[in-house]
Design an enzyme around this catalytic site. Structure first.
Site, PDB file in Angstrom:
ATOM      1  N   CYS A 162      45.894  -3.686 -16.543  1.00 49.24           N
ATOM      2  CA  CYS A 162      45.567  -2.701 -15.516  1.00 49.24           C
ATOM      3  C   CYS A 162      44.805  -3.368 -14.366  1.00 49.24           C
ATOM      4  O   CYS A 162      45.272  -4.314 -13.764  1.00 49.24           O
ATOM      5  CB  CYS A 162      44.794  -1.548 -16.146  1.00 49.24           C
ATOM      6  SG  CYS A 162      44.603  -0.098 -15.084  1.00 49.24           S
ATOM      7  N   ASP A 317      54.606   5.747 -16.756  1.00 46.06           N
ATOM      8  CA  ASP A 317      53.207   5.506 -16.382  1.00 46.06           C
ATOM      9  C   ASP A 317      52.893   6.283 -15.105  1.00 46.06           C
ATOM     10  O   ASP A 317      53.418   5.978 -14.035  1.00 46.06           O
ATOM     11  CB  ASP A 317      52.986   4.011 -16.170  1.00 46.06           C
ATOM     12  CG  ASP A 317      51.516   3.639 -16.027  1.00 46.06           C
ATOM     13  OD1 ASP A 317      50.717   4.517 -15.645  1.00 46.06           O
ATOM     14  OD2 ASP A 317      51.173   2.475 -16.279  1.00 46.06           O
ATOM     15  N   HIS A 346      51.248   4.782 -19.614  1.00 44.63           N
ATOM     16  CA  HIS A 346      50.229   3.769 -19.341  1.00 44.63           C
ATOM     17  C   HIS A 346      49.525   3.338 -20.627  1.00 44.63           C
ATOM     18  O   HIS A 346      49.478   2.144 -20.955  1.00 44.63           O
ATOM     19  CB  HIS A 346      49.217   4.352 -18.347  1.00 44.63           C
ATOM     20  CG  HIS A 346      48.240   3.349 -17.821  1.00 44.63           C
ATOM     21  ND1 HIS A 346      48.551   2.471 -16.814  1.00 44.63           N
ATOM     22  CD2 HIS A 346      46.947   3.087 -18.160  1.00 44.63           C
ATOM     23  CE1 HIS A 346      47.496   1.713 -16.541  1.00 44.63           C
ATOM     24  NE2 HIS A 346      46.510   2.068 -17.354  1.00 44.63           N
TER      25      HIS A 346
END
Length: 475
Positions: A162, A317, A346
């Site tokens: 991320c 996501d 995600h």
């Protein structure tokens, strides 16, 4: 005309029967509710054994112990080049080690990889002025040097998650010689109307990150958590609790639900200045993708990223849509790039059973194929007294702002006094990377350091003059 006309008496009986069934189900559910809530509260997370091998300010560099985890890998299948996982500055990293059968860390260990992870921990109010340069060119670089030194490799593998993936791109562009391969997992890299709801909400037309930081200092975890939840409010505030009620008698489901809820509620604040830089430069101005980003005057040049690159994306996501990652491979120099878009979201990239069955063995193999190893190198990573577990002990930094100007503890100095002069890395803020640069210039001791002014030290250590002055203020 229907051969079965409506029978009000039968309808009333059916309604009564259904009502009694619902009441019975509700009573049975209520009997196990307290027990299930206790079960949720007792679940364990992040159970793969690890040792803290380096500390600086709040961060801890973890080294996972495959043997202690009961993972047996034949020597011939062990990889020489370690993997350093760079986690995001938001939330806790145990989402990558949630439980044994859903642990990214364990999948990599089982494949013979030597795994490290940066746990940033929560910044204090004193850390609100930490910049992306601090995180990337100081903290990350110091951690990479420790991993290189411990493994004897001149370049290591990186896996960025991320926001940690975005920071890993910055690091790799600035320190390419230390990176063997670059893996990116749900990393936000391209924001040209490709970032979905998060990009729209973060648009400068609607949102000023500087206003948030001016108000709070650091960005509160609660504010971030609520914002993420509101991106899918029906799922986060309604649907998941309906699923929980429907599956309350399933202990395995309840345990998994409890682990996820623990992680979702375990957010951490984000250092204010780094947050402003990230939102303004990466999201709003798209400088990273445009190859215009600078950290403390140093160009984050994407042309330097010429090593193998792997991108992992979740098809569903909603935080970092695939379109916010895919185009990145077209603007870097590497001719060995690969993208895997998996049918999950995600968080599912980390915890879904399908990713652990199909995706992560493939990722581990990708790293193995590109981890041929190198001859051992001697990297000078000096530290204060070593801890019992061979950790680099910098505990005196744990609760001190990186820019603090407090004097070095006099008692500790007396206790550690020897005939040898104190090395420069005994000064708060001088980690392995800066120490190595100073040593190369012939500056080995604190006494040597005191002979220079801040401007000269900044040039030698490749840092800012204000940081160099902070070092001198401690002498």
């Amino acid at each position: 005309m229907s051969s079965n006309p409506f029978n009000p008496f039968e309808a009333a009986l059916n309604w009564q029967r259904k009502t009694l069934e619902n009441m019975t189900d509700a009573a049975e559910t209520s009997q196990v509710a307290d027990e299930r809530l206790e079960l949720m509260e007792s679940v364990d997370v992040g159970q793969t054994p690890s040792n803290v091998v380096y500390e600086e300010n709040k961060l801890e560099l973890l080294h996972y112990d495959a043997e202690a985890a009961g993972i047996e890998v034949p020597d011939e299948e062990k990889e020489d080049v370690p993997i350093l996982i760079v986690y995001a500055l938001i939330n806790r990293p145990y989402i990558l080690d949630l439980q044994e059968e859903r642990s990214v860390v364990r999948r990599l260990l089982e494949a013979g990889h030597d795994v490290y992870l940066i746990d940033w921990n929560e910044p204090s109010r004193l850390d609100q002025h930490l910049t992306l340069d601090d995180y990337v060119n100081r903290y990350m670089d110091n951690c990479v040097d420790v991993v290189r030194d411990r493994s004897g490799q001149d370049a290591i593998n990186i896996l960025g998650y991320c926001m940690g993936g975005t920071m890993s791109v910055m690091y790799t562009a600035l320190h390419k010689e230390k990176v063997n391969t670059l893996g990116l997992m749900a990393a936000g890299l391209c924001f040209d109307h490709t970032g979905g709801v998060l990009e729209e909400w973060g648009s400068e037309e609607y949102y000023s990150p500087q206003d948030v930081v001016d108000t709070f200092g650091n960005v509160p975890a609660d504010m971030l958590d609520i914002g993420f939840a509101l991106m899918d409010p029906v799922e986060n505030y309604v649907t998941k609790y309906i699923r929980f009620a429907e599956n309350m008698e399933n202990e395995g489901f309840v345990e998994n639900f409890g682990r996820m809820e623990q992680w979702l509620g375990d957010g951490i604040d984000v250092a204010g200045e780094a947050y402003v830089q990230f939102l303004e430069d990466v999201y709003q101005d798209n400088k990273l993708y445009k190859n215009e980003l600078e950290l403390d005057g140093k160009h984050v040049d994407l042309d330097n990223i010429d090593m193998p690159v792997l991108q992992l994306m979740g098809e569903y996501d909603h935080l970092i849509p695939p379109e916010a990652s895919k185009p990145f491979n077209d603007v870097i120099a590497s001719d060995d790039t690969r993208t895997i878009e998996f049918s999950t979201g995600h968080i599912g990239l980390s915890v879904s059973s399908s990713t652990h069955a199909d995706l992560w063995p493939e990722v581990a193999e990708w790293y193995s194929e590109r981890s041929t190893g190198s001859e051992e190198v001697d990297i000078e990573v000096e530290s204060p007294e070593a801890a019992e577990d061979d950790a680099v002990d910098q505990s005196e930094l744990t609760d001190i702002d990186v820019d603090a100007t407090d004097d070095v503890d006099a008692d500790a100095t007396e206790d550690d006094a020897t005939d040898e002069p104190a090395d420069v890395d005994s000064v708060s803020g001088i980690g392995p990377t800066y120490a190595e640069r100073l040593h190369d210039a012939g500056i080995h001791s604190v006494a040597d350091l005191a002979e220079y002014d801040a401007a000269d030290l900044a040039d030698i250590a490749e840092t800012t003059e204000s940081r160099a002055q902070d070092w001198l203020d401690q002498l």
